[in-house]
Design an enzyme around this catalytic site. Sequence first.
Site, short mmCIF file in Angstrom:
data_model
loop_
_atom_site.label_atom_id
_atom_site.label_comp_id
_atom_site.label_asym_id
_atom_site.label_seq_id
_atom_site.Cartn_x
_atom_site.Cartn_y
_atom_site.Cartn_z
N TYR A 180 0.82 -1.22 0.00
CA TYR A 180 0.00 0.00 0.00
C TYR A 180 0.85 1.27 0.00
O TYR A 180 0.41 2.32 0.44
CB TYR A 180 -0.96 -0.03 1.19
CG TYR A 180 -2.04 -1.05 0.97
CD1 TYR A 180 -3.26 -0.66 0.44
CD2 TYR A 180 -1.82 -2.39 1.21
CE1 TYR A 180 -4.24 -1.60 0.18
CE2 TYR A 180 -2.79 -3.34 0.96
CZ TYR A 180 -4.00 -2.94 0.44
OH TYR A 180 -4.95 -3.87 0.18
N TYR A 191 -9.79 -6.45 7.26
CA TYR A 191 -9.98 -6.65 8.69
C TYR A 191 -10.61 -8.00 9.04
O TYR A 191 -10.67 -8.35 10.22
CB TYR A 191 -10.90 -5.54 9.25
CG TYR A 191 -10.25 -4.19 9.41
CD1 TYR A 191 -9.84 -3.45 8.31
CD2 TYR A 191 -10.07 -3.64 10.67
CE1 TYR A 191 -9.26 -2.21 8.46
CE2 TYR A 191 -9.49 -2.39 10.85
CZ TYR A 191 -9.09 -1.68 9.73
OH TYR A 191 -8.52 -0.44 9.89
N HIS A 228 -12.34 4.20 13.04
CA HIS A 228 -11.48 4.58 11.92
C HIS A 228 -11.80 6.02 11.53
O HIS A 228 -12.93 6.47 11.72
CB HIS A 228 -11.75 3.65 10.72
CG HIS A 228 -10.66 3.67 9.68
ND1 HIS A 228 -10.52 4.70 8.78
CD2 HIS A 228 -9.65 2.80 9.42
CE1 HIS A 228 -9.47 4.45 8.00
NE2 HIS A 228 -8.93 3.30 8.38
N GLY A 229 -10.83 6.72 10.97
CA GLY A 229 -11.08 8.06 10.43
C GLY A 229 -12.06 7.95 9.25
O GLY A 229 -12.15 6.89 8.62
N ASP A 230 -12.75 9.03 8.95
CA ASP A 230 -13.78 8.95 7.90
C ASP A 230 -13.22 9.20 6.49
O ASP A 230 -13.96 9.49 5.56
CB ASP A 230 -14.93 9.94 8.20
CG ASP A 230 -14.44 11.38 8.18
OD1 ASP A 230 -13.21 11.60 7.97
OD2 ASP A 230 -15.26 12.29 8.38
N THR A 241 -8.40 13.88 11.05
CA THR A 241 -7.66 15.09 11.43
C THR A 241 -6.68 15.46 10.33
O THR A 241 -5.82 14.66 9.97
CB THR A 241 -6.84 14.83 12.73
OG1 THR A 241 -7.69 14.18 13.66
CG2 THR A 241 -6.27 16.09 13.31
N ASP A 268 24.70 0.37 -26.56
CA ASP A 268 24.91 -0.15 -25.20
C ASP A 268 26.27 -0.83 -25.12
O ASP A 268 26.37 -2.05 -25.03
CB ASP A 268 23.75 -1.14 -24.91
CG ASP A 268 23.82 -1.74 -23.52
OD1 ASP A 268 24.51 -1.17 -22.66
OD2 ASP A 268 23.19 -2.80 -23.31
C1 SPV Z 1 20.10 -3.86 -19.41
O1 SPV Z 1 18.91 -3.63 -19.17
O2 SPV Z 1 20.87 -3.01 -19.82
C2 SPV Z 1 20.64 -5.20 -19.20
C3 SPV Z 1 19.76 -6.37 -19.33
O3 SPV Z 1 21.82 -5.31 -18.96
S1 SPV Z 1 19.97 -6.97 -20.93
O4 SPV Z 1 19.66 -5.89 -21.86
O5 SPV Z 1 19.04 -8.09 -21.09
O6 SPV Z 1 21.34 -7.41 -21.08
MG MG Z 2 22.95 -3.62 -19.39
#
Ligand code: SPV
Ligand code: MG
Length: 432
Positions: free
Chosen positions: A43, A75, A89-91, A122, A205
Amino acid sequence: MKKVYTCFCTDVIHAGHLNIINNALKYGEVTVGALTDEELIRYNKFPILSLEERIRLYQQIPGVSRVVVQSSMHYDEIVKELKPDYVIHGDNWKEGAASVIREQLIRTLKEYGGELIEIPYTWDETVEKIDTIQKEKLAMPEYRRKRLKQLIKICPIVKTIEAHSGLTGLIAEKTVVDTGDGKLDQFDAMWVSSLCDSTAKGKPDIELVDMTSRFRTIDDIMEVTTKPIIFDGDTGGLTEHFVYTVRSLERMGVSAIIIEDKTGLKKNSLFGTEVKQTQDTIENFCAKISAGKKIKLTDDFMIIARIESLILEQGMDDALTRAKAYVAAGADGIMIHSRKKDPAEILTFCDAFRREDKETPIVVVPSSFNTITNEELASHGVNIVIYANQLTRSAFPAMQQTATDILRYHRAKEVDDRLMPIKQIITLINEL
Ligand code: SPV
Ligand code: MG
């Protein structure tokens, strides 16, 4: 003496809680329920105090006769057990997600003639300030950093989603779903993916985006969120550089870094053996893990070792041998990766690893083996599941399609019904 029951889910007692207790005392002897950590998290009320500390806090409130543990936001169970004459309980729960809990409570009380008493909630400046401080505290490095380890202990599985900007951070922080049984659910943590961080910058990457830039991304996310962050550290770079990265991340309040056992020019794992990727030796990688472990200052910060043996088709035995060695070198967790559509090899690894090691957290990234559910992964001993790139992959085609259509139709009308209304987007971000 009549029995009165109320449930608290707070770390701080303020005028509102005292008002509830004082009103409750008019009806009889007061029992307070302390909600369990697991329920609080679902929650979005991450506890700063432990359950034991909360129990002691509630016991000290004048007029409280006893404190019990309430293990569900609903509950039913506790009320059937204690049979209080009154629940107070509060409303403030007549609308929104909590109204289901209220309705169910009324039905349960009716079964034996119990009564719900609601008093005006409150809400003044002091209460509001306390509330804000509690929320803001969770964003501070010392609270945020330790939250991942706490979650691993509390949750069946820590559900983690990728974030690469303030906006995606907000989505990770605020997306809540009603699971249909009157319960809510949400993500527990965020993954700062190297793939998505690079993609958002239009870069490949390959560890090209430098640490300063990656830290800037973390900072943007941290400014608007409180949930813990797991950082994708790629190979970790040179050990001499890695130790600086660990120090910086730990100081910033990041909870974990995951480094993969590759060396040389890093390519994304999902290319597998289609591109040249070199796995590091066990000795070198263990030395990197140990150096990181030695430099970190807190017990909260985790260094997680990612095993690329299945990605690079080196076999299950190699993956398991490496896992054992990395844990012995001090890794606080193991990430096992696969690019197979079938989760079988991941599950084989998890089962075999768990037979020998019941403790070390296991992390998985089900991008390819996406049919498996969180529950199935948890039943094989997985502690953290990372949805590593789905936000980026859903946003990109949507934006591309919009750009194409504006060009095609020479205007924006045709795309308008796919867009978030301007009014909604300018109110999306809360001002301080
Ligand atoms: C990334 O999210 O950069 C990861 C996971 O390294 S993966 O792309 O699956 O290698
Ligand atoms: Mg990665």
